[in-house]
Structure formats: C-alpha cells, structure tokens
Write a protein that holds these residues in place. Structure first.
Motif, short mmCIF file in Angstrom:
data_model
loop_
_atom_site.label_atom_id
_atom_site.label_comp_id
_atom_site.label_asym_id
_atom_site.label_seq_id
_atom_site.Cartn_x
_atom_site.Cartn_y
_atom_site.Cartn_z
N GLU A 162 0.80 -1.23 0.00
CA GLU A 162 0.00 0.00 0.00
C GLU A 162 0.82 1.28 0.00
O GLU A 162 1.99 1.30 0.40
CB GLU A 162 -1.05 -0.01 1.12
N GLU A 170 -0.53 9.40 13.97
CA GLU A 170 -1.45 8.27 14.16
C GLU A 170 -2.24 8.44 15.45
O GLU A 170 -1.72 8.94 16.45
CB GLU A 170 -0.67 6.96 14.19
N LEU A 220 1.52 6.63 3.68
CA LEU A 220 0.78 7.82 4.11
C LEU A 220 1.58 8.56 5.16
O LEU A 220 2.25 7.94 5.99
CB LEU A 220 -0.57 7.43 4.70
P1 AMP Z 1 -0.41 -2.01 11.02
O1 AMP Z 1 0.03 -3.33 11.58
O2 AMP Z 1 -1.19 -2.12 9.75
O3 AMP Z 1 -1.02 -1.14 12.06
O4 AMP Z 1 0.93 -1.22 10.68
C1 AMP Z 1 1.90 -1.00 11.67
C2 AMP Z 1 2.43 0.40 11.57
O5 AMP Z 1 2.98 0.62 10.28
C3 AMP Z 1 1.36 1.46 11.71
O6 AMP Z 1 1.08 1.76 13.03
C4 AMP Z 1 1.99 2.61 10.96
O7 AMP Z 1 2.91 3.29 11.77
C5 AMP Z 1 2.73 1.95 9.86
N1 AMP Z 1 1.92 1.94 8.62
C6 AMP Z 1 1.03 1.01 8.24
N2 AMP Z 1 0.45 1.33 7.06
C7 AMP Z 1 1.01 2.50 6.68
C8 AMP Z 1 0.85 3.34 5.53
N3 AMP Z 1 0.01 3.03 4.53
N4 AMP Z 1 1.58 4.48 5.47
C9 AMP Z 1 2.46 4.78 6.46
N5 AMP Z 1 2.66 4.02 7.55
C10 AMP Z 1 1.95 2.89 7.67
#
Ligand code: AMP
Ligand code: GLY
Length: 421
Positions: free
Chosen positions: A182, A189, A185
């Motif tokens: 993806e 957060e 972004l």
């Molecule tokens: P998740 O397990 O999907 O929460 O991802 C772990 C961490 O990765 C998140 O808390 C964000 O800090 C980072 N992250 C996930 N998706 C994105 C994205 N599309 N853009 C930037 N950072 C991301």
C-alpha cells in the motif's frame, strides 16, 4: 451475573478491574488470568483454545456472559461456538474478526464502501507483487496478510527494503504467502475506539500509543510501551469525520454481508492532509490503550459490553471522567527481544491512591513472591487533570516500584504534553 473473562494481559486486568466494580456482577472468573486479576476474581486454568472446555465450564459454573479480551480466540471462532451453545459473549464472530485477521478483507471493504485508506494492491504470488512494487516505487508499505502479531508490516523507505520484505512473505515467514502493498501515508497516528451491536455504534474514546521501545520513538516496534487518552490531536470534528466516513460504513458493510459486527472496533487512523484515513482495524480492545480507557470510564462497563453483544446499544451512553489517563509499560530488560523471567518485583502492595492503578501484564507468583513472567510486565496507569499531570503521576508511581530489572520509556505522552495538553 456470573461473567467469564478470557485473557491474561494488562488489557484483561484493566477490564477485570472495571467489571469488578459493576453492581450487576456476582462472580468474575478469569481464564487464565494473572496474579493481578486473581485479586478481583477467580482464575481458572482453562485451555481457551478448547472451545468445548470453555462451554462446559460456563454450563457447570452458571456463567451467563463471556468477555473475550485477545484477538486469537476471536479469530478462532470462540464467540461463534459459545453462541451456538446458547452462551452470550462479547466480541465479534470469526467472520467479523477478519477486520483484524485479514488485511485484504478490510481493504476490499474499504474499496467497496469508499472508506478513506491507503491505495493498495493485494497479491498471492511473488512475481505480480514485484511488478506492482516496481510500478509504484518507494517509499511504500508491505504487509503480510493474516495475524502476524504486529510484525508483518514493513514501512519501506527504499526499494531494497521493500523487495526484502516481499521475499520474506513469499518464503512463508508469516505462515501464508499473501500480501498487501500500500501507498505510504504521512501523518500523526491516533486510535479511535467504538462499540457496535451490529447496527448501532457507540463512540468510546481516543488514545495514542507508543509502539517503539525507546525514548523519542526509536528502536524496534513493540506491542506498545505506553498510551494516553484522550488523544488531543483527535478533535471532536475529526472524531465525527472518522465516525461517518470510516467506522459507520464498515459496520454497515458487515451488516450487509450478513455478519453484523458486534464488539469493540478499534480503528488505527492516520491523520493526513486529506483527513483521517484507516490504517488498520483491530477487533478487540487495545493493549495498553484499554488500561487508560478503563481508568477514564465512569459508566458501568458490563451493561455496555452486554448491549454490544446482544443489542440495545443505541439507548446507552458512555460517560467519562474529566481527567486524562496515561499508562507506562514496565517491561523486562531485553524486550522486545529475549527477556529473562523470574526477577522479583516488590512494592506493589503500597497504597498508590485512587488516581493510580498498577495493572499486571506478564507477572506470576513463585513461592509467594511476585515475579516477571513475560516481556511487558506492569502497566502503571494514572489519572490527572491533564496528560502532563497524569504523566508525572504515572512516573512518580513507577519510581516507587522496586524492580531493578524493569525498564520503561521516560517520555510516554510527549506529543500531548508538547501540545500543552
Ligand atoms: P499495522 O500493523 O497495519 O497497524 O501497521 C503497523 C504500523 O505501520 C502502523 O502503526 C503505521 O505506523 C505503519 N503503517 C502502516 N500502514 C502504513 C501506511 N500506509 N503508510 C504509512 N505508515 C503505515
Ligand atoms: N497497542 C496496540 C494494540 O493493542 O494493537
């Protein structure tokens, strides 16, 4: 009412602490529980993966309501099996828990319901994933599909990092060989928690956590080193926007799929220049966010959880104390790597006052002494008139705990404190 709470961490200790205050509660059972929970209820040594054992225990003990803390039993369908046995349980069904268990499932719902989130592609083979990666370039985010205990995400600033992450996934390092790629972004957060009964949505609260192990948000990712609530960055307007554009369409989607979402929905948001976007959903309460939420919650938790499980949430409200809450995770030295278990913790029996609670996460009793028994061990949680006051109260309590082998971050809450909250 007799209630069985499933889980053993700081999140479950906080839920147990709040449930134990309910006038509706007669007996609280915890499976498996921890030494902190043992002071509030009766710990039972059930194998939670054996749903037949859990059902038999509920029948034999007259348990009328089960509260499921962690994600694994939800994804394994514990709530479905309890429902089939006629036992009400808080938490989504196996199908609905895919919002957490499968990133691809969630991304597809976002696409169909126009829910703001990062643009993405979903791949089952290495070659097409690489082709997509090459067409997009870095920075980019690579995610293994399925539950990877928070370790399946690579925020790749370079193509080399992205290619290595894909190679890991398609070598089967996370079980399945499926990934989501993806768009990267940028933004701050924040987490937004709501309850749903499948139809109505009741907003609970906002929080921010600190995933990195070190001060200044440095070092490896962890399950969370601390959290605070509310998150000042989540203004009322942003909460309303996230509710209307992200949360409500998701709840509607699950209902239209014939699998209403009942339980707590924990939206991980990123506040971009174009507004809040969804990063991920969790199908359970956050850990350690629950510790701060429960400290702030003024209302009786039990009727809220029951209404989420069985309907009637639209007639209820959640009232909150005016204070902010902040929790500091004390972890065993070495966390999130290998840690030594068994170091002795002293000083938890002192009176910290009603504005402080020390929740147990990874503790055990050995020969009558409290010892560390995991990575994240204690959650020192405080209320204060501001995040800054809660922060200094929490660290004051940390310093009164006698556990030389424990470590913690010293800057939990820095974003809010910098904002003057
Ligand atoms: P998740 O397990 O999907 O929460 O991802 C772990 C961490 O990765 C998140 O808390 C964000 O800090 C980072 N992250 C996930 N998706 C994105 C994205 N599309 N853009 C930037 N950072 C991301
Ligand atoms: N604190 C992050 C989580 O519970 O997933």
């Amino acid at each position: 009412m007799k209630v069985l709470l499933i889980g053993a961490g700081g999140r479950e200790h906080a839920l147990a602490w709040k449930l134990a205050q309910s006038p509706l509660l007669t007996t609280l059972y915890c499976a498996p529980g921890n030494p902190g929970m043992a002071r509030l209820g009766q710990c039972v040594g059930l194998d939670v993966a054996r749903h037949d054992q859990v059902i038999r225990f509920c029948r034999d003990s007259g348990v009328e309501f089960v509260v499921v803390g962690p994600e694994a039993p939800l994804v394994a369908g514990l709530v479905d099996d309890l429902a089939a046995a006629g036992i009400a349980a808080f938490g989504p069904t196996r199908f609905a828990a895919q919002l957490e268990g499968s990133k691809g499932f969630t991304k597809d719902i976002c696409a169909r319901y126009h829910i703001p989130t990062a643009a993405y592609g979903r791949f089952k083979d290495h070659a097409s994933a690489l082709a997509y990666l090459n067409s997009k370039g870095a920075p980019i985010v690579i995610k293994a599909d399925g539950l990877a205990a928070g370790k399946g995400v690579t925020v790749a600033m370079t193509m080399a990092e992205a290619e290595a992450a894909l190679a890991d996934i398609f070598a089967g390092r996370f079980g399945g060989a499926e990934c989501v790629i993806e768009e990267f972004l940028e933004g701050e957060e924040a987490s937004f928690f709501v309850l749903s009964d499948g139809d109505a949505v009741l907003p609970l609260a906002t929080a921010q956590d600190h995933k990195r192990v070190g001060d200044g948000d440095t070092g490896p990712n962890t399950g969370g080193m601390g959290a605070y609530s509310p998150a000042p960055v989540m203004t009322q307007a942003l909460c309303a926007e996230a509710l209307e554009t992200i949360v409500k369409p998701t709840v509607r989607a699950l209902k239209e799929m014939g699998h209403p979402y009942r339980g707590v929905l924990y939206a991980g948001l990123i506040l971009t220049r174009d507004g809040p976007k969804l990063i991920e959903y969790n199908a359970r309460f956050g850990d350690p966010e629950t510790q701060v939420l429960m400290m702030r919650l003024d209302s009786d938790l039990l009727p809220l959880l029951m209404a989420s499980a069985t309907g009637g949430l639209s007639g209820l409200a959640a009232d909150w104390r005016p204070e902010a809450a902040l929790t500091v995770v004390m972890a065993a030295r070495g966390y999130p790597g290998d840690v030594e278990k068994g170091s002795v913790i002293n000083g938890l029996d002192q009176d910290f006052g009603e504005m402080i609670q020390v929740f147990h996460a990874g503790t055990a009793l050995r020969d009558g002494r409290l010892v560390a028994n995991g990575g994240r061990v204690l959650n020192v949680t405080a209320l204060g008139r501001s995040v800054a006051e809660a922060q200094s109260a929490a660290y004051g309590a940390v310093d009164r705990i006698d556990w030389p082998e424990g470590i913690c971050r010293r800057d939990i809450g820095w974003r809010a404190v910098e904002r003057g909250a």
